[in-house]
Structure formats: C-alpha cells, structure tokens
Design a protein around this motif. Structure first.
Motif, short mmCIF file in Angstrom:
data_model
loop_
_atom_site.label_atom_id
_atom_site.label_comp_id
_atom_site.label_asym_id
_atom_site.label_seq_id
_atom_site.Cartn_x
_atom_site.Cartn_y
_atom_site.Cartn_z
N GLU A 153 17.78 6.39 -26.58
CA GLU A 153 16.79 5.77 -26.32
C GLU A 153 15.98 5.48 -27.27
N ALA A 154 16.44 5.29 -28.11
CA ALA A 154 16.01 4.10 -29.23
C ALA A 154 16.65 2.98 -29.12
N LEU A 155 17.69 2.31 -28.85
CA LEU A 155 17.73 1.11 -28.14
C LEU A 155 16.35 0.96 -26.83
N ASN A 156 16.35 1.97 -26.07
CA ASN A 156 15.38 1.83 -24.94
C ASN A 156 13.62 1.55 -25.47
N SER A 157 13.51 2.00 -26.65
CA SER A 157 12.31 2.02 -26.83
C SER A 157 12.07 0.63 -27.45
N CYS A 158 13.33 0.31 -28.34
CA CYS A 158 13.01 -1.25 -29.12
C CYS A 158 13.59 -2.50 -28.16
N VAL A 159 13.40 -2.45 -27.17
CA VAL A 159 13.96 -3.47 -25.86
C VAL A 159 12.68 -3.49 -25.53
N SER A 160 11.95 -2.03 -25.05
CA SER A 160 11.03 -1.84 -24.03
C SER A 160 9.48 -2.54 -24.77
N LYS A 161 9.60 -2.89 -25.91
CA LYS A 161 8.32 -2.77 -26.97
C LYS A 161 7.32 -3.54 -26.31
N GLU A 162 6.70 -3.67 -26.15
CA GLU A 162 5.32 -4.67 -25.46
C GLU A 162 5.05 -6.10 -26.51
N GLU A 163 4.85 -5.54 -27.65
CA GLU A 163 4.94 -6.73 -29.31
C GLU A 163 5.69 -6.96 -29.46
N ASP A 164 4.96 -8.49 -29.49
CA ASP A 164 5.87 -9.38 -29.44
C ASP A 164 6.07 -9.76 -31.16
N ASP A 165 5.07 -9.00 -31.94
CA ASP A 165 5.19 -9.01 -33.75
C ASP A 165 4.72 -7.40 -33.67
N PRO A 166 4.91 -6.62 -33.86
CA PRO A 166 4.22 -5.48 -33.82
C PRO A 166 4.03 -5.01 -35.11
N SER A 167 2.43 -4.26 -35.45
CA SER A 167 2.13 -3.88 -37.32
C SER A 167 2.76 -2.99 -38.28
N ASP A 168 3.29 -1.74 -36.51
CA ASP A 168 3.90 -0.79 -36.97
C ASP A 168 4.98 -1.37 -37.90
N ASP A 169 5.92 0.15 -38.27
CA ASP A 169 7.49 -0.29 -38.66
C ASP A 169 8.50 -0.21 -37.15
#
Length: 292
Positions: free
Chosen positions: A208-224
């Motif tokens: 699920e953590a992999l899913n979240s990381c790869v699905s992230k739409e932001e190219d350079d997210p401001s959060d952690d």
C-alpha cells in the motif's frame, strides 16, 4: 543477503498496440501527469493497462545508450545517505532491461552478500527529461517508468525495526535490493500487479505504501510524502550529470567500475577483471580499510 528465488506464475495477457517509438514519455504539467494516467490509482493502472503490453518493434535483447533530451547541469545530484566511512557503490539501470538483470545477478547481489555493511549502495534509473517540457522518457515505455518508480519508492520507504516503533530509518538495502531483483528477474512482466504484490510480500515491503508513492500525482510534493515521479526525475538528472546513459553501469567510489551492455561486460576496471565478484569484493575491502 536474502535472494528472490520464488517466481510467481500470475496470469497475464498480451495486448497488441500500433507500432511505437522505443521511448514513450511520461509527462507532468503543473505537478500533474497528462500523458499517462498515473492520476488513477496505481493498482487500477496495473490491473487495467499494464498487465503486460507487448510493443511491436521494441528489441528487448539490448539496452543501448539513452540519449538525453537536455543539457545536464551541475545541480540536481541525487543525494546519497551520508556515511563517510562507507564506500559509495551504485548501479545505474533501466528496470525492463535484460542487462540490468544480468548485472544484478552476476555481480551486484553476489558482491553485496559479502560487503553490504561496508558500502553505501544505491540503484539509480536511467531516463530522459527535457528542458523544453516536463516529459520523463523511459526507453522501454511507460511500464518501465513505473518499474523504476516502484524500486525507487521501495528504496526510500520509511522503516522501523521491530521493537523500535519510535525510530524510523530508510528501508534496509537487503529488502529494497531483494525487491528490485525480484521484479527485474521477470522484467518483461513489469509492472504486472501480481508480480509487484508478490515481490513486495517476499521482501517485507508495504504494498500500500508503494501504491501511494507511485500514484502520487505531484511531481515535487510539498509535504513529506514520497513521490515516485519526483524520485525518478531526480534519478534521471543525477545520471545525466554523471554522463551515465548505459544500463547497466556499475560505479564504485564515484568512478565507473564496469558496464554490462548487450549481454557483454565492457570497460571493467582491474584490466577488465572488474566483472568478477571476487575482484570487486577485494577492491571494496581495500577502499574500506583506507577509509577506516
């Protein structure tokens, strides 16, 4: 070091699509992907679009040099965890490249079984980005970009040792490298969902953590939160700055040690003997002693 020997036999099918160039871009605009539907969940993407796509005209037997679409700058070097007493050791690969599989299984992993505690190891991924657009181009298509992001995300996922929930570290190399080897040993199936899930399960990686990381739409997210897209862009810039464009290029102590290209070892150190595990281990031991 644990190895991945179990190879799941998940079902998959072939989808014939029109003739395409060797490289297909992933594009992010204003922090969003517009050419590839990574905005959908990663799981849906794997189930619906990338069970396995056979692309006519792409030769999977060789991974030639990838031409960069921009002029590398002196900035943008991918940070390596600080450890002045360890020897920098890095393999630059493409996740759907057979030379990457050979490189890991014939040299990197056997060596890591002996010297893992004496090196700062990284897997870096060769891709192209452009100064004129936000495209990221992977030689073997968008499935390779997803494979690259999966392994980069696995390397950087947080990890808390058993009994130390209050402490968080980077994912242990023994796990992330095992996961990478599991995927790349069946590179033609990347990013088949069953393959990814089983490899994650085998090596203690949170799917699920992999899913979240790869699905992230932001190219350079401001959060952690980790973004696979940002990690891949960072890795591509790092490789370009080093002038590395061939999968697989092995670097030791910030210098090219050996290259695996077209199923042949080339440009190896120690008078061409650098492809031998014993020679690599001996050099790491020498460098380790010099640093300590």
């Amino acid at each position: 070091m644990e190895k991945s020997e179990v190879r799941p036999d998940g079902q998959y099918h072939y989808v014939e699509i029109p003739q395409t160039p060797d490289a297909t871009p992933i594009r992010a605009r204003r922090g969003r992907l517009t050419r590839l539907a990574v905005g959908l969940s990663f799981i849906s993407l794997l189930m619906l679009s990338f069970m396995f796509i056979a692309i006519p005209g792409i030769n999977f037997s060789h991974c030639h040099k990838l031409k960069y679409l921009f002029s590398p700058s002196k900035s943008g070097k991918m940070p390596v965890p600080a450890s002045s007493r360890k020897v920098p050791f890095e393999a630059h690969i493409m996740s759907k490249c057979p030379d990457a599989e050979d490189c890991l299984q014939q040299l990197v992993i056997p060596a890591m079984e002996k010297i893992s505690e004496k090196v700062d190891f990284e897997l870096s991924f060769i891709a192209s980005i452009s100064n004129q657009s936000s495209d990221i181009t992977c030689k073997h298509g968008p499935g390779e970009c997803i494979g690259d992001m999966l392994i980069l995300c696995a390397q950087d996922l947080p990890f808390s040792p058993e009994g130390e929930a209050e402490k968080t570290y980077r994912m242990p190399t023994i796990r992330s490298l095992g996961f990478a080897n599991c995927l790349i040993s069946q590179y033609a199936r990347i990013p088949d969902r069953t393959l990814v899930h089983n490899c994650a399960l085998q090596h203690g990686i949170d799917f699920e953590a992999l899913n979240s990381c790869v699905s992230k739409e932001e190219d350079d997210p401001s959060d952690d939160d980790l973004s696979g897209l940002a990690l891949l862009r960072q890795s591509a810039i790092h490789n370009a700055n080093l002038g590395v464009s061939t999968s697989c290029t092995v670097r030791l102590d910030d210098s090219v040690w050996c290259v695996r290209d077209g199923a042949v070892w080339k440009d190896c150190a120690k008078e061409g003997n650098g492809s031998k595990v014993s020679v690599l281990v001996e050099e790491v031991e020498r460098l380790w002693k010099a640093k300590n």
